[in-house]
Design a protein around this motif. Structure first.
Motif, PDB file in Angstrom:
ATOM      1  N   ALA A   1      35.360  25.216  31.587  1.00  0.00           N
ATOM      2  CA  ALA A   1      36.300  26.348  31.589  1.00  0.00           C
ATOM      3  C   ALA A   1      37.229  26.282  32.796  1.00  0.00           C
ATOM      4  O   ALA A   1      38.443  26.505  32.670  1.00  0.00           O
ATOM      5  N   VAL A   2      36.691  25.967  33.971  1.00  0.00           N
ATOM      6  CA  VAL A   2      37.520  25.896  35.179  1.00  0.00           C
ATOM      7  C   VAL A   2      38.546  24.767  35.058  1.00  0.00           C
ATOM      8  O   VAL A   2      39.718  24.947  35.392  1.00  0.00           O
ATOM      9  N   VAL A   3      38.141  23.625  34.568  1.00  0.00           N
ATOM     10  CA  VAL A   3      39.075  22.500  34.418  1.00  0.00           C
ATOM     11  C   VAL A   3      40.140  22.836  33.375  1.00  0.00           C
ATOM     12  O   VAL A   3      41.327  22.540  33.574  1.00  0.00           O
ATOM     13  N   GLU A   4      39.755  23.483  32.286  1.00  0.00           N
ATOM     14  CA  GLU A   4      40.746  23.877  31.282  1.00  0.00           C
ATOM     15  C   GLU A   4      41.709  24.932  31.831  1.00  0.00           C
ATOM     16  O   GLU A   4      42.909  24.874  31.554  1.00  0.00           O
ATOM     17  N   GLU A   5      41.203  25.872  32.617  1.00  0.00           N
ATOM     18  CA  GLU A   5      42.050  26.940  33.169  1.00  0.00           C
ATOM     19  C   GLU A   5      43.010  26.419  34.242  1.00  0.00           C
ATOM     20  O   GLU A   5      44.193  26.771  34.242  1.00  0.00           O
ATOM     21  N   LEU A   6      42.504  25.595  35.158  1.00  0.00           N
ATOM     22  CA  LEU A   6      43.321  25.141  36.279  1.00  0.00           C
ATOM     23  C   LEU A   6      44.186  23.922  35.957  1.00  0.00           C
ATOM     24  O   LEU A   6      45.160  23.660  36.670  1.00  0.00           O
ATOM     25  N   GLY A   7      43.825  23.167  34.948  1.00  0.00           N
ATOM     26  CA  GLY A   7      44.573  21.953  34.645  1.00  0.00           C
ATOM     27  C   GLY A   7      44.516  20.980  35.804  1.00  0.00           C
ATOM     28  O   GLY A   7      43.470  20.770  36.412  1.00  0.00           O
ATOM     29  N   ALA A   8      45.673  20.422  36.177  1.00  0.00           N
ATOM     30  CA  ALA A   8      45.731  19.425  37.255  1.00  0.00           C
ATOM     31  C   ALA A   8      45.238  19.988  38.587  1.00  0.00           C
ATOM     32  O   ALA A   8      44.730  19.243  39.428  1.00  0.00           O
ATOM     33  N   ALA A   9      45.343  21.281  38.794  1.00  0.00           N
ATOM     34  CA  ALA A   9      44.909  21.902  40.051  1.00  0.00           C
ATOM     35  C   ALA A   9      43.391  21.899  40.216  1.00  0.00           C
ATOM     36  O   ALA A   9      42.889  22.225  41.287  1.00  0.00           O
ATOM     37  N   ALA A  10      42.648  21.516  39.192  1.00  0.00           N
ATOM     38  CA  ALA A  10      41.187  21.433  39.291  1.00  0.00           C
ATOM     39  C   ALA A  10      40.736  20.129  39.945  1.00  0.00           C
ATOM     40  O   ALA A  10      39.609  20.018  40.398  1.00  0.00           O
ATOM     41  N   SER A  11      41.624  19.153  40.016  1.00  0.00           N
ATOM     42  CA  SER A  11      41.274  17.818  40.502  1.00  0.00           C
ATOM     43  C   SER A  11      41.417  17.694  42.011  1.00  0.00           C
ATOM     44  O   SER A  11      42.328  18.256  42.606  1.00  0.00           O
ATOM     45  N   SER A  12      40.514  16.897  42.602  1.00  0.00           N
ATOM     46  CA  SER A  12      40.648  16.570  44.017  1.00  0.00           C
ATOM     47  C   SER A  12      41.761  15.543  44.167  1.00  0.00           C
ATOM     48  O   SER A  12      42.351  15.087  43.186  1.00  0.00           O
ATOM     49  N   TRP A  13      42.005  15.113  45.417  1.00  0.00           N
ATOM     50  CA  TRP A  13      43.103  14.184  45.698  1.00  0.00           C
ATOM     51  C   TRP A  13      42.971  12.860  44.936  1.00  0.00           C
ATOM     52  O   TRP A  13      43.967  12.234  44.621  1.00  0.00           O
ATOM     53  N   ALA A  14      41.753  12.405  44.650  1.00  0.00           N
ATOM     54  CA  ALA A  14      41.545  11.089  44.031  1.00  0.00           C
ATOM     55  C   ALA A  14      41.131  11.188  42.578  1.00  0.00           C
ATOM     56  O   ALA A  14      40.568  10.257  42.029  1.00  0.00           O
ATOM     57  N   ALA A  15      41.396  12.314  41.954  1.00  0.00           N
ATOM     58  CA  ALA A  15      40.928  12.516  40.581  1.00  0.00           C
ATOM     59  C   ALA A  15      42.048  13.023  39.678  1.00  0.00           C
ATOM     60  O   ALA A  15      43.036  13.591  40.138  1.00  0.00           O
ATOM     61  N   LYS A  16      41.844  12.793  38.410  1.00  0.00           N
ATOM     62  CA  LYS A  16      42.693  13.364  37.364  1.00  0.00           C
ATOM     63  C   LYS A  16      41.716  13.785  36.267  1.00  0.00           C
ATOM     64  O   LYS A  16      41.409  13.020  35.351  1.00  0.00           O
ATOM     65  N   LEU A  17      41.191  15.010  36.395  1.00  0.00           N
ATOM     66  CA  LEU A  17      40.136  15.471  35.502  1.00  0.00           C
ATOM     67  C   LEU A  17      40.689  15.840  34.136  1.00  0.00           C
ATOM     68  O   LEU A  17      41.795  16.371  34.021  1.00  0.00           O
ATOM     69  N   ALA A  18      39.885  15.556  33.132  1.00  0.00           N
ATOM     70  CA  ALA A  18      40.254  15.882  31.758  1.00  0.00           C
ATOM     71  C   ALA A  18      38.990  16.295  31.007  1.00  0.00           C
ATOM     72  O   ALA A  18      37.873  15.923  31.377  1.00  0.00           O
ATOM     73  N   VAL A  19      39.188  17.065  29.952  1.00  0.00           N
ATOM     74  CA  VAL A  19      38.083  17.488  29.090  1.00  0.00           C
ATOM     75  C   VAL A  19      38.188  16.705  27.791  1.00  0.00           C
ATOM     76  O   VAL A  19      39.249  16.676  27.163  1.00  0.00           O
ATOM     77  N   VAL A  20      37.101  16.050  27.417  1.00  0.00           N
ATOM     78  CA  VAL A  20      37.034  15.347  26.133  1.00  0.00           C
ATOM     79  C   VAL A  20      35.931  15.988  25.305  1.00  0.00           C
ATOM     80  O   VAL A  20      34.988  16.569  25.849  1.00  0.00           O
ATOM     81  N   GLU A  21      36.045  15.890  24.004  1.00  0.00           N
ATOM     82  CA  GLU A  21      35.041  16.482  23.122  1.00  0.00           C
ATOM     83  C   GLU A  21      34.273  15.387  22.397  1.00  0.00           C
ATOM     84  O   GLU A  21      34.862  14.488  21.801  1.00  0.00           O
ATOM     85  N   VAL A  22      32.944  15.491  22.478  1.00  0.00           N
ATOM     86  CA  VAL A  22      32.042  14.542  21.829  1.00  0.00           C
ATOM     87  C   VAL A  22      31.463  15.234  20.604  1.00  0.00           C
ATOM     88  O   VAL A  22      31.000  16.382  20.700  1.00  0.00           O
ATOM     89  N   PRO A  23      31.471  14.576  19.447  1.00  0.00           N
ATOM     90  CA  PRO A  23      30.937  15.214  18.235  1.00  0.00           C
ATOM     91  C   PRO A  23      29.470  15.618  18.389  1.00  0.00           C
ATOM     92  O   PRO A  23      28.703  14.978  19.116  1.00  0.00           O
ATOM     93  N   ASP A  24      29.097  16.693  17.722  1.00  0.00           N
ATOM     94  CA  ASP A  24      27.702  17.140  17.714  1.00  0.00           C
ATOM     95  C   ASP A  24      26.791  16.013  17.243  1.00  0.00           C
ATOM     96  O   ASP A  24      27.158  15.218  16.379  1.00  0.00           O
ATOM     97  N   GLY A  25      25.610  15.963  17.808  1.00  0.00           N
ATOM     98  CA  GLY A  25      24.600  14.999  17.381  1.00  0.00           C
ATOM     99  C   GLY A  25      24.744  13.621  17.994  1.00  0.00           C
ATOM    100  O   GLY A  25      23.920  12.748  17.741  1.00  0.00           O
TER     101      GLY A  25
END
Length: 133
Positions: A87-111
């Motif tokens: 939720a925090v990464v989705e809300e903040l977008g690029a501002a959630a990442s530290s100086w050496a990161a580019k965080l993203a949310v990926v979805e893995v199928p159930d099971g």
């Protein structure tokens, strides 16, 4: 629906910004540590703490909330699926990442049994499979 997982999409390494860490206080993967304990009760811990807070260097930056040092424990695969982290990464977008990161949310199928694979900090999620030597 699947499982949402936070990964780093650039070379460098997974890391949260200070703002993201602040928003995660209370999450089971974020701990607050007394400065004296963090510096291993060294006799000069107060001076080291003051110096680290004043430093402009990204290598020695520490995040302090209410006089305590923030310890981020999002290194394990399962903690990357923490709903609060997602939720925090989705809300903040690029501002959630530290100086050496580019965080993203990926979805893995159930099971799907998954793990995070990385090379020089660049990560992707892969399905766990069997291998033999």
């Amino acid at each position: 629906m699947g499982t949402k997982v936070v990964i780093n999409k650039c070379f460098g390494g997974f890391g949260l910004s200070n703002e993201a860490e602040r928003r995660l206080i209370g999450c089971g993967h974020i701990k607050l540590m007394e400065p004296k304990e963090y510096y291993d009760a060294r006799p000069d811990w107060e001076q080291r703490f003051a110096e680290d807070q004043e430093r402009d260097s990204w290598l020695l930056s520490i995040n302090v909330v209410d006089g305590k040092i923030v310890i981020d424990e999002h290194s394990r695969d399962e903690s990357r699926a923490c709903p609060r982290l997602v939720a925090v990464v989705e809300e903040l977008g690029a501002a959630a990442s530290s100086w050496a990161a580019k965080l993203a949310v990926v979805e893995v199928p159930d099971g799907v049994e998954w793990s995070i694979h990385y090379y020089d900090g660049l990560e992707h999620v892969e399905e766990v499979h069997r291998t033999w030597g």
